[in-house]
Write a protein that holds these residues in place. Structure first.
Motif, PDB file in Angstrom:
ATOM      1  N   LEU A 295     -18.731  -9.220  -3.290  1.00 10.07           N
ATOM      2  CA  LEU A 295     -18.410  -7.947  -3.593  1.00 10.07           C
ATOM      3  C   LEU A 295     -17.363  -7.387  -2.793  1.00 10.07           C
ATOM      4  O   LEU A 295     -16.543  -6.806  -2.886  1.00 10.07           O
ATOM      5  N   THR A 296     -17.653  -7.844  -1.331  1.00  8.43           N
ATOM      6  CA  THR A 296     -16.504  -7.300  -0.269  1.00  8.43           C
ATOM      7  C   THR A 296     -15.405  -8.253  -0.311  1.00  8.43           C
ATOM      8  O   THR A 296     -14.446  -7.961   0.465  1.00  8.43           O
TER       9      THR A 296
ATOM     10  N   SER B  61     -11.644   0.996  -3.123  1.00 11.23           N
ATOM     11  CA  SER B  61     -11.210   0.712  -4.531  1.00 11.23           C
ATOM     12  C   SER B  61     -11.694  -0.829  -4.822  1.00 11.23           C
ATOM     13  O   SER B  61     -11.400  -1.719  -4.121  1.00 11.23           O
ATOM     14  N   ASP B  62     -11.936  -0.970  -6.097  1.00 14.94           N
ATOM     15  CA  ASP B  62     -12.089  -2.329  -6.512  1.00 14.94           C
ATOM     16  C   ASP B  62     -10.922  -2.792  -7.542  1.00 14.94           C
ATOM     17  O   ASP B  62     -10.912  -4.037  -8.129  1.00 14.94           O
TER      18      ASP B  62
ATOM     19  N   THR C 189     -13.724  -8.174  -3.241  1.00 18.26           N
ATOM     20  CA  THR C 189     -12.998  -7.514  -4.264  1.00 18.26           C
ATOM     21  C   THR C 189     -12.644  -6.127  -3.860  1.00 18.26           C
ATOM     22  O   THR C 189     -11.619  -5.406  -4.277  1.00 18.26           O
ATOM     23  N   ILE C 190     -13.648  -5.523  -3.151  1.00 21.17           N
ATOM     24  CA  ILE C 190     -13.452  -4.121  -2.785  1.00 21.17           C
ATOM     25  C   ILE C 190     -12.752  -4.025  -1.328  1.00 21.17           C
ATOM     26  O   ILE C 190     -12.800  -4.542  -0.529  1.00 21.17           O
TER      27      ILE C 190
ATOM     28  N   THR D 218     -15.733  -5.537   4.261  1.00 21.45           N
ATOM     29  CA  THR D 218     -14.604  -5.152   3.452  1.00 21.45           C
ATOM     30  C   THR D 218     -13.443  -5.072   4.357  1.00 21.45           C
ATOM     31  O   THR D 218     -13.091  -4.730   5.323  1.00 21.45           O
TER      32      THR D 218
ATOM     33  N   ARG E 233      -5.095  -3.608   0.006  1.00 21.98           N
ATOM     34  CA  ARG E 233      -4.991  -4.394  -1.321  1.00 21.98           C
ATOM     35  C   ARG E 233      -3.929  -5.481  -0.606  1.00 21.98           C
ATOM     36  O   ARG E 233      -4.404  -6.740  -0.441  1.00 21.98           O
TER      37      ARG E 233
END
Length: 295
Positions: free
Chosen positions: A4-5, A24-25, A7-8, A71, A284
């Motif tokens: 998860l971390t 944001s993902d 991609t977010i 993250t 990003r």
């Protein structure tokens, strides 16, 4: 499958009036808004607002402490003046990896994306930026004592200062001046209140001047014209030529459009996005850098 971390990403747009925080993902962004986060004006208050917002956002997004820590985070904050402050702030935040910069790059990225052009950003503070052939140039943003000309706090301060010129008989009186004198109970009241005002409180007076200028008040128009001259002079000094786009951003930035020359007005363009969108894009990019280094 990515964790998860992986991609977010988490992004922060923190200014002298408000701070917005988003996760944001790549498809959906959740965001919260908290109070001012200028780390130079009030470091402890900024830390408190940032951590409160991060905790609220994590709860909304269903992220636990370990996921927040892992993250990739990008923070664009007013008041960041150097490495020492960055390190001090990073130690107070819950992230294992974070890129912390002042608020100018995220505003530029949000407004222009990857396109060439110029940004005149006027919120509580102000700065100018350009992006040409992949090269970024930044100017201003030095705070209310040494800079921030044409910002909302500058306009509010000018409104009070020029009202006192009317009291002295140096400038003709105006509806705006009369209204401010009544609001603060005379010249002495203005001086006393101004001595205690924060940049945010000065900025809260800016709409008085912008609206008065729109209604033809000569004193208010002189303030807006002076702010526009500053922006135009700085943009030209940074290399603007007719045909290169200019974005006016921030709460008061677009208010200067009518006071710029006709030539500059022809090159005014709407920003592609806001500073939070820019911060998400930079978050990003930061995440991709980390992933590249791992490979």
């Amino acid at each position: 499958m990515s964790r998860l971390t992986d991609t977010i990403v988490l992004a922060v747009d923190g200014g002298g009036t408000r701070c917005r925080i988003a996760v944001s993902d790549g498809y959906v962004a959740r965001q919260v808004e908290v109070g001012a986060a200028n780390v130079s004006t009030d470091f402890e208050a900024a830390c408190a607002e940032l951590n409160r917002g991060i905790a609220d956002l994590a709860k909304q997004a269903g992220l636990n402490g370990a996921q927040v820590a892992g993250t990739s985070a990008y923070l664009g904050l007013a008041g960041i003046t150097g490495k020492t402050l960055v390190e001090r702030l990073a130690a107070r935040l819950p992230f294992e990896r974070a890129r912390i910069e002042d608020d100018r790059p995220s505003a530029l990225r949000g407004a222009l994306g990857s396109k060439d052009g110029f940004v005149a950003h006027c919120g509580t503070g102000s700065f100018l930026a350009s992006q040409r052939n992949g090269q970024i140039r930044l100017a201003g943003g030095w705070g209310p004592v040494l800079g921030d000309q044409a910002s909302a706090q500058w306009v509010g301060r000018q409104a009070l200062a020029r009202t006192l010129d009317c009291v002295d008989g140096i400038a003709p009186t105006s509806e705006m001046a009369n209204g401010l004198l009544a609001r603060f109970d005379g010249a002495a009241g203005i001086v006393g209140a101004a001595s205690m005002m924060t940049p945010t409180e000065f900025g809260a007076l800016a709409p008085v001047a912008t609206l008065s200028a729109e209604q033809g008040d000569a004193l208010a128009r002189a303030i807006m014209e002076a702010g526009a001259r500053y922006l135009a002079d700085q943009i030209e000094a940074m290399g603007w030529k007719p045909g290169l786009s200019i974005c006016l951003t921030g709460g008061i930035g677009p208010q200067y459009a009518p006071y710029l020359s006709e030539i500059m007005q022809q090159d005014l363009t709407e920003p592609l996005g806001d500073p939070l969108a820019g911060a998400i894009a930079l978050a990003r990019a930061f995440h991709e850098e980390i992933e590249h280094e791992r490979c």
